[in-house]
Design an enzyme around this catalytic site. Sequence first.
Site, PDB file in Angstrom:
ATOM      1  CG  HIS A 155      -2.024  -1.049   1.096  1.00 37.56           C
ATOM      2  ND1 HIS A 155      -3.222  -0.817   0.469  1.00 37.56           N
ATOM      3  CD2 HIS A 155      -2.067  -2.340   1.518  1.00 37.56           C
ATOM      4  CE1 HIS A 155      -3.970  -1.908   0.522  1.00 37.56           C
ATOM      5  NE2 HIS A 155      -3.290  -2.850   1.149  1.00 37.56           N
ATOM      6  CG  ASP A 362       0.420   9.311  -0.167  1.00 36.07           C
ATOM      7  OD1 ASP A 362       0.539   8.226   0.429  1.00 36.07           O
ATOM      8  OD2 ASP A 362      -0.278  10.243   0.264  1.00 36.07           O
TER       9      ASP A 362
END
Length: 468
Positions: A155, A362
Amino acid sequence: MSRLIVISNRVSRPSKSGNQGGLAVALSQALRESRGIWVGWSGEVTDNFTGHIGFAEDEGVKTATIDLEEQDVDEYYNGYANKTLWPLFHFRIDLAEYARDFEGGYNRVNKRFADTAAPLIEPEDVIWVHDYHMIPLGQMLRDKGLNNRIGFFLHIPWPPTRLLVSLPHHSKLVSTLFAYDVVGFHTEEWLESFRHYVEREMGGTVDGDFVTVGDRTIQAVACPIGINAKEFAEAAESEQAQDMLTLVRASLQDRSMIVGVDRLDYSKGLEERFNGYARFLKDHPEHHRKLLLTQIAPPSRGEVESYQQIRATLDSLAGRINGEYSDVDWTPIRYVNQGYPRDKLAGIYRAAKIGLVTPLRDGMNLVAKEYVAAQDPEDPGVLILSRFAGAAMQLKDALLINPYSPEEMSDAILRALAMPLDERKRRWRAMMDSVEGQDISWWRQCFTGRLMAVDRDTARVEPETTAG
């Protein structure tokens, strides 16, 4: 029907309040459908690890949790996961700490998870392991003789090879990923970085989605995670959201609001965001008293020194900017160190004319997608998004910026404030189509569809197209 066994660092039990995150909602739905089990850490600390499993069932989701020792938390979670892997994988090699105790604790706790999960797993179960806390877990399950379909999803970003090689025993860690059948990333960029490492450092080969090292072949795929767009849009229309919208608008006194919502973390670009906003205030005094930035930043990982430092830096920076530009009836930054439930947050998003999402790096960034989903279709706000967020690959109609450039951020704020309604609606509609089309259910099906289709008898055999 095969059960789904989800294994992650923390277990998120379903809540009647509806305040679970999007990932937890998606996994809970899959677990209900398959009669599966969610395995992970309880979040509690015990004096001595016993292996005791705490079983529970909430809203039709079965969970199995273990307590960890304080040393486990220090070395595995605060140490290797969040002082070593997290900064390195977010390209902050300057903040990464390498210690043998960290690595030892990381492997010890992963073995404890393997020992916990293995007795619960039946031969036909499909196992889905999540995130950087659990990279070697698949290999440990294989070492116990499990021949199940096992998938892993990362993730966070996968770093470039030139950074990853700074990690002691990096090839040993990466090689454990080849115990899985399918490995997933959020973007093609992270996937390509993984492939590059395998080719350059491990002598592997790539053939489409198939990546081979030695006699072991896995599928490596990009599946961008989404949100429950329909549910979040409905939350923005709820009574709680409308009450919050009314409250915020009343406090603004006809001023425009920029909103940022981020966990307090150096990867989120909060210092750069404050500096970019300060540059706007400096360059455009005509907008003083007409605009304010509301930054919501709940604290996290307070035991890690770098997180203590970022909080101190932001406290000081917000105070300096407010001290320089405030007036008796106007403060340019509202800096809030607490979180809000989903419905109230949706109301805050809708009240904001600009969503400012500026991570330095991110994996995805779901705040960008939440901001889009919460907007009023007849009067949507403008999303300003870092081009270094995974979401930038999908939300191309946002105003994409380099968060390291205060001037670029300032220019984007000015452009967003002046953007005509028809352009705002056009950009929002294009982004909303993406958010709705590739939502959290699409993401889950994208990955699990691959995993379910794996032929366990041949999946770990090199395909003919790459043989020889």
